[in-house]
Design a protein around this motif. Structure first.
Motif, PDB file in Angstrom:
ATOM      1  N   GLN A  44      80.815   6.096   4.716  1.00 15.71           N
ATOM      2  CA  GLN A  44      79.584   5.457   4.253  1.00 15.71           C
ATOM      3  C   GLN A  44      79.298   5.850   2.814  1.00 15.71           C
ATOM      4  O   GLN A  44      78.894   5.012   1.991  1.00 15.71           O
ATOM      5  N   LYS A  58      81.584   4.065   0.599  1.00  7.40           N
ATOM      6  CA  LYS A  58      81.169   2.667   0.499  1.00  7.40           C
ATOM      7  C   LYS A  58      80.046   2.511  -0.513  1.00  7.40           C
ATOM      8  O   LYS A  58      80.053   1.578  -1.334  1.00  7.40           O
ATOM      9  N   GLU A  59      79.068   3.433  -0.461  1.00 10.36           N
ATOM     10  CA  GLU A  59      77.957   3.372  -1.406  1.00 10.36           C
ATOM     11  C   GLU A  59      78.438   3.602  -2.832  1.00 10.36           C
ATOM     12  O   GLU A  59      77.977   2.937  -3.780  1.00 10.36           O
ATOM     13  N   THR A  60      79.383   4.527  -2.981  1.00  9.84           N
ATOM     14  CA  THR A  60      79.947   4.791  -4.309  1.00  9.84           C
ATOM     15  C   THR A  60      80.669   3.559  -4.846  1.00  9.84           C
ATOM     16  O   THR A  60      80.541   3.195  -6.027  1.00  9.84           O
ATOM     17  N   ALA A  61      81.432   2.904  -3.977  1.00 11.21           N
ATOM     18  CA  ALA A  61      82.157   1.700  -4.381  1.00 11.21           C
ATOM     19  C   ALA A  61      81.187   0.590  -4.778  1.00 11.21           C
ATOM     20  O   ALA A  61      81.414  -0.148  -5.754  1.00 11.21           O
ATOM     21  N   ARG A  62      80.088   0.460  -4.032  1.00 11.32           N
ATOM     22  CA  ARG A  62      79.091  -0.569  -4.361  1.00 11.32           C
ATOM     23  C   ARG A  62      78.459  -0.299  -5.722  1.00 11.32           C
ATOM     24  O   ARG A  62      78.243  -1.228  -6.516  1.00 11.32           O
ATOM     25  N   GLU A  63      78.134   0.970  -5.975  1.00 11.41           N
ATOM     26  CA  GLU A  63      77.530   1.331  -7.244  1.00 11.41           C
ATOM     27  C   GLU A  63      78.480   1.047  -8.401  1.00 11.41           C
ATOM     28  O   GLU A  63      78.067   0.511  -9.444  1.00 11.41           O
ATOM     29  N   GLU A  64      79.764   1.371  -8.218  1.00 13.88           N
ATOM     30  CA  GLU A  64      80.761   1.093  -9.253  1.00 13.88           C
ATOM     31  C   GLU A  64      80.913  -0.409  -9.468  1.00 13.88           C
ATOM     32  O   GLU A  64      81.107  -0.877 -10.604  1.00 13.88           O
ATOM     33  N   LEU A  65      80.812  -1.181  -8.392  1.00 15.60           N
ATOM     34  CA  LEU A  65      80.924  -2.634  -8.496  1.00 15.60           C
ATOM     35  C   LEU A  65      79.737  -3.206  -9.264  1.00 15.60           C
ATOM     36  O   LEU A  65      79.910  -4.086 -10.135  1.00 15.60           O
ATOM     37  N   ARG A  66      78.533  -2.688  -8.952  1.00 11.67           N
ATOM     38  CA  ARG A  66      77.353  -3.156  -9.675  1.00 11.67           C
ATOM     39  C   ARG A  66      77.447  -2.825 -11.161  1.00 11.67           C
ATOM     40  O   ARG A  66      77.104  -3.638 -12.031  1.00 11.67           O
ATOM     41  N   ARG A  67      77.946  -1.609 -11.452  1.00 10.69           N
ATOM     42  CA  ARG A  67      78.088  -1.189 -12.839  1.00 10.69           C
ATOM     43  C   ARG A  67      79.103  -2.068 -13.580  1.00 10.69           C
ATOM     44  O   ARG A  67      78.887  -2.475 -14.726  1.00 10.69           O
ATOM     45  N   LYS A 127      79.965  -5.174 -12.792  1.00 13.73           N
ATOM     46  CA  LYS A 127      79.404  -6.512 -12.976  1.00 13.73           C
ATOM     47  C   LYS A 127      78.424  -6.531 -14.147  1.00 13.73           C
ATOM     48  O   LYS A 127      78.379  -7.498 -14.925  1.00 13.73           O
TER      49      LYS A 127
END
Length: 238
Positions: free
Chosen positions: A211, A214-223, A225
């Motif tokens: 989990q 997953k949160e780390t990956a989401r944050e990197e994806l937002r950054r 984008k």
């Protein structure tokens, strides 16, 4: 087939399925439970020696198969036949009068039978080697002497024999004997649950770690984008 001198508390029994359990052997008149049935057998066996306080008066045996095999037998409608063949095996092996209780349990995931037998045997007891070596002459006892002796029933050779003969009796149901001479050791109920709990804790820890990843990956994806959007805006302005 596994034999024990005691039965662990059945922690995984489902109360909603208790009504599916069945008593396979009726108690004699005036006998209400297994303990009383054991005592009745001891009183009527014709024992001539006083029962010692440390003597084993009853042996509990649990018989079953793998979860898959037992569910298959149940689904094929052969569970009653399986129970009858088990009772016949124990009666033929240990004497019908010595089998004082048998219960089918279906309130757990795998159907199984608990059998209680009183270790009444006949014949002269086996003397220990040191007794054989003494010069004292022993009076030969009658071969039909009735004795209470769990040791005679639970010898290593006899336990192996039970495994073999039980497998033969159950072969018609597709049940197979465990590996002869296997170095595997039986795991106690307590150890089994400890291992399950440890596995559960490990899985929970892995879920938490995943989990977080997953949160780390989401944050990197937002950054990423956001950076891409910024670059596009700069390109448009240029």
């Amino acid at each position: 087939m596994r034999s024990t001198f005691f039965c662990a508390r059945r922690r995984n029994a489902a109360p909603t399925r208790t009504h599916l359990n069945r008593r396979l052997i009726g108690y004699p008149d005036g006998v209400k439970d297994r303990s009383a049935a054991v005592q009745r057998r001891l009183e009527e066996a014709g024992l001539t020696r006083k029962i010692g306080s440390n003597q084993v008066r009853a042996i509990r045996i649990n018989v079953s198969g793998t979860h898959e095999d037992m569910k298959r037998i149940e689904e094929e409608g052969r569970l009653d036949e399986w129970c009858a063949d088990n009772l016949k095996y124990f009666a033929d092996t240990f004497g019908k009068e010595n089998i004082v209780a048998a219960h089918l349990h279906r309130d757990e995931e795998t159907p199984h039978i608990h059998v209680t037998l009183v270790p009444i045997v006949k014949g002269e007891r086996k003397r220990m080697k040191r007794e054989e070596q003494t010069k004292k002459r022993y009076r030969k006892k009658p071969t039909d002497t009735v004795r209470l002796c769990a040791d005679d029933i639970m010898t290593r050779l006899k336990l192996k024999s039970y495994q073999d003969t039980y497998a033969e009796a159950m072969a018609k149901y597709g049940l197979q004997r465990g590996i002869d001479g296997s170095k595997a050791r039986h795991k106690s109920t307590q150890q089994y649950y400890r291992d399950i709990q440890k596995l559960s804790d490990n899985l929970k820890a892995e879920v938490v770690d995943l989990q977080q990843q997953k949160e780390t990956a989401r944050e990197e994806l937002r950054r990423a984008k956001k950076e891409i959007q910024t670059e596009k805006l700069k390109g448009a302005a240029t």
